[in-house]
Design a protein around this motif. Structure first.
Motif, PDB file in Angstrom:
ATOM      1  N   UNK A 102       0.364  -1.518   0.129  1.00 45.06           N
ATOM      2  CA  UNK A 102       0.323   0.044   0.283  1.00 45.06           C
ATOM      3  C   UNK A 102       0.865   1.527   0.306  1.00 45.06           C
ATOM      4  N   UNK A 103       0.045   2.127  -1.191  1.00 44.10           N
ATOM      5  CA  UNK A 103       1.197   3.721  -0.146  1.00 44.10           C
ATOM      6  C   UNK A 103      -0.106   4.619   0.042  1.00 44.10           C
ATOM      7  N   UNK A 104       0.301   6.028   0.301  1.00 42.85           N
ATOM      8  CA  UNK A 104      -0.801   6.758   0.688  1.00 42.85           C
ATOM      9  C   UNK A 104       0.092   8.877   0.554  1.00 42.85           C
ATOM     10  N   UNK A 105      -0.145   9.115   0.362  1.00 49.00           N
ATOM     11  CA  UNK A 105      -0.338  11.293   0.737  1.00 49.00           C
ATOM     12  C   UNK A 105      -1.277  11.517   0.365  1.00 49.00           C
ATOM     13  N   UNK A 106      -0.967  13.107   0.970  1.00 46.58           N
ATOM     14  CA  UNK A 106      -1.875  14.046   1.232  1.00 46.58           C
ATOM     15  C   UNK A 106      -1.307  15.291   0.473  1.00 46.58           C
ATOM     16  N   UNK A 107      -2.223  15.781  -0.694  1.00 49.88           N
ATOM     17  CA  UNK A 107      -1.733  16.391  -1.386  1.00 49.88           C
ATOM     18  C   UNK A 107      -3.156  17.644  -1.086  1.00 49.88           C
ATOM     19  N   UNK A 108      -2.941  18.966  -1.593  1.00 50.76           N
ATOM     20  CA  UNK A 108      -3.928  19.920  -1.574  1.00 50.76           C
ATOM     21  C   UNK A 108      -4.583  19.883  -2.717  1.00 50.76           C
ATOM     22  N   UNK A 109      -5.920  19.996  -2.934  1.00 53.43           N
ATOM     23  CA  UNK A 109      -7.463  19.838  -3.802  1.00 53.43           C
ATOM     24  C   UNK A 109      -6.457  21.459  -4.451  1.00 53.43           C
ATOM     25  N   UNK A 110      -6.176  21.081  -5.708  1.00 49.92           N
ATOM     26  CA  UNK A 110      -6.088  22.840  -6.377  1.00 49.92           C
ATOM     27  C   UNK A 110      -7.237  23.220  -7.470  1.00 49.92           C
ATOM     28  N   UNK A 111      -6.770  21.911  -8.815  1.00 51.50           N
ATOM     29  CA  UNK A 111      -8.478  21.939  -9.377  1.00 51.50           C
ATOM     30  C   UNK A 111      -8.852  21.206 -10.092  1.00 51.50           C
ATOM     31  N   UNK A 112     -10.476  20.786 -10.155  1.00 47.27           N
ATOM     32  CA  UNK A 112     -10.681  19.701 -11.281  1.00 47.27           C
ATOM     33  C   UNK A 112      -9.566  18.594 -12.077  1.00 47.27           C
ATOM     34  N   UNK A 113      -9.633  17.447 -12.233  1.00 46.08           N
ATOM     35  CA  UNK A 113      -8.337  16.632 -13.360  1.00 46.08           C
ATOM     36  C   UNK A 113      -8.495  15.180 -12.634  1.00 46.08           C
ATOM     37  N   UNK A 114      -7.335  15.083 -13.674  1.00 51.05           N
ATOM     38  CA  UNK A 114      -7.234  13.430 -13.387  1.00 51.05           C
ATOM     39  C   UNK A 114      -6.027  13.369 -12.304  1.00 51.05           C
ATOM     40  N   UNK A 115      -5.837  12.410 -11.476  1.00 52.55           N
ATOM     41  CA  UNK A 115      -5.185  11.835 -10.684  1.00 52.55           C
ATOM     42  C   UNK A 115      -3.994  10.573 -11.160  1.00 52.55           C
ATOM     43  N   UNK A 116      -3.466   9.967 -11.109  1.00 53.94           N
ATOM     44  CA  UNK A 116      -2.153   9.357 -11.736  1.00 53.94           C
ATOM     45  C   UNK A 116      -1.373   8.714 -11.389  1.00 53.94           C
ATOM     46  N   UNK A 117      -1.387   7.147 -10.491  1.00 49.47           N
ATOM     47  CA  UNK A 117      -0.191   6.255 -10.501  1.00 49.47           C
ATOM     48  C   UNK A 117       0.302   5.638 -11.116  1.00 49.47           C
ATOM     49  N   UNK A 118       1.765   5.699 -10.990  1.00 47.66           N
ATOM     50  CA  UNK A 118       2.194   4.816 -12.363  1.00 47.66           C
ATOM     51  C   UNK A 118       3.393   4.116 -11.233  1.00 47.66           C
ATOM     52  N   UNK A 119       3.602   2.974 -12.022  1.00 46.18           N
ATOM     53  CA  UNK A 119       4.395   2.011 -11.373  1.00 46.18           C
ATOM     54  C   UNK A 119       5.400   1.557 -12.641  1.00 46.18           C
ATOM     55  N   UNK A 120       6.567   2.167 -13.130  1.00 47.30           N
ATOM     56  CA  UNK A 120       6.748   2.107 -13.765  1.00 47.30           C
ATOM     57  C   UNK A 120       7.621   0.281 -14.040  1.00 47.30           C
ATOM     58  N   UNK A 121       7.595  -0.413 -13.531  1.00 48.72           N
ATOM     59  CA  UNK A 121       8.081  -1.952 -13.805  1.00 48.72           C
ATOM     60  C   UNK A 121       9.356  -1.781 -13.451  1.00 48.72           C
ATOM     61  N   UNK A 122       9.888  -2.860 -13.248  1.00 51.85           N
ATOM     62  CA  UNK A 122      10.769  -3.427 -12.962  1.00 51.85           C
ATOM     63  C   UNK A 122      11.928  -5.196 -13.302  1.00 51.85           C
ATOM     64  N   UNK A 123      12.573  -5.111 -13.329  1.00 52.96           N
ATOM     65  CA  UNK A 123      13.036  -6.937 -14.248  1.00 52.96           C
ATOM     66  C   UNK A 123      12.417  -7.492 -13.516  1.00 52.96           C
ATOM     67  N   UNK A 124      11.284  -8.334 -14.268  1.00 50.96           N
ATOM     68  CA  UNK A 124      10.203  -9.155 -14.063  1.00 50.96           C
ATOM     69  C   UNK A 124       9.393  -8.620 -13.812  1.00 50.96           C
ATOM     70  N   UNK A 125       8.611  -7.691 -13.646  1.00 52.09           N
ATOM     71  CA  UNK A 125       7.696  -7.622 -12.922  1.00 52.09           C
ATOM     72  C   UNK A 125       7.336  -6.235 -14.123  1.00 52.09           C
ATOM     73  N   UNK A 126       5.859  -6.024 -15.026  1.00 51.33           N
ATOM     74  CA  UNK A 126       5.563  -5.375 -15.834  1.00 51.33           C
ATOM     75  C   UNK A 126       4.996  -4.198 -15.702  1.00 51.33           C
ATOM     76  N   UNK A 127       5.098  -2.866 -16.128  1.00 47.05           N
ATOM     77  CA  UNK A 127       4.397  -0.995 -15.750  1.00 47.05           C
ATOM     78  C   UNK A 127       2.888  -1.554 -15.682  1.00 47.05           C
ATOM     79  N   UNK A 128       2.288  -0.864 -14.952  1.00 50.64           N
ATOM     80  CA  UNK A 128       0.923  -1.138 -15.070  1.00 50.64           C
ATOM     81  C   UNK A 128       0.609   1.045 -14.470  1.00 50.64           C
ATOM     82  N   UNK A 129      -0.205   1.563 -14.211  1.00 55.28           N
ATOM     83  CA  UNK A 129      -1.296   2.688 -13.575  1.00 55.28           C
ATOM     84  C   UNK A 129      -2.338   2.615 -13.136  1.00 55.28           C
ATOM     85  N   UNK A 130      -2.994   3.394 -13.104  1.00 59.53           N
ATOM     86  CA  UNK A 130      -4.160   3.566 -12.470  1.00 59.53           C
ATOM     87  C   UNK A 130      -4.114   5.117 -12.477  1.00 59.53           C
TER      88      UNK A 130
END
Length: 160
Positions: free
Chosen positions: A119-147
């Motif tokens: 699990x991961x988590x953080x807090x940020x200040x809301x600025x404007x409407x929009x899309x948030x994206x989390x990216x795992x860039x992959x590593x050796x033997x693990x595919x990249x993924x995002x949401x």
């Protein structure tokens, strides 16, 4: 005794893969396939007020098969890994991005690491409407993924 045995098995495995790679460079790596990963992202509250905190949290998992890779550890025929289930990945880097609704560009926000439980988590200040994206860039033997997660942000609440 067990350490020497484990070291010998590891050395033999590395030697076999090096020999296999040298003998047939045109063939695919005879080692492990890349593990299919899944990244889940949730940004709350929805909707949010400008200037108020948003909580960004999620989870990184790898699909269990007969074998899977977790960091430097290869788990072979693990009884806890039932085919089709998902195993959480700890200590992996996640990049958080934001794209305001009025823009076509992703803005870098932060880089986080998953905890040992994936699990991961953080807090940020809301600025404007929009899309948030989390990216795992992959590593050796693990595919990249995002949401992604879209959040509506309202202007400051005014009292009458």
């Amino acid at each position: 005794m067990m350490r020497r045995l484990a070291a010998g098995v590891a050395a033999a495995a590395v030697g076999a893969s090096v020999l296999a790679g040298a003998a047939a460079p045109a063939m695919a790596d005879p080692g492990y396939d890349s593990g299919q990963t899944r990244l889940d992202l949730d940004v709350n509250p929805e909707p949010a007020w400008r200037g108020k905190p948003l909580t960004i949290e999620g989870k990184l998992s790898v699909q269990c098969d007969e074998d899977y890779i977790n960091g430097f550890v290869a788990v072979l025929h693990d009884n806890r890994c039932k085919e089709g289930s998902w195993h959480r990945l700890g200590w992996k880097r996640i990049v958080i991005l934001f794209k305001p609704s009025y823009s076509g560009r992703w803005e870098y926000v932060d880089t986080l690491k998953t905890g040992r439980d994936g699990y991961f988590h953080t807090r940020v200040e809301a600025r404007s409407s929009g899309t948030w994206r989390a990216v795992f860039e992959g590593s050796r033997h693990l595919e990249a993924s995002d949401d992604t997660d879209w959040v509506k942000v309202y202007g400051r609440h005014h009292r009458r």
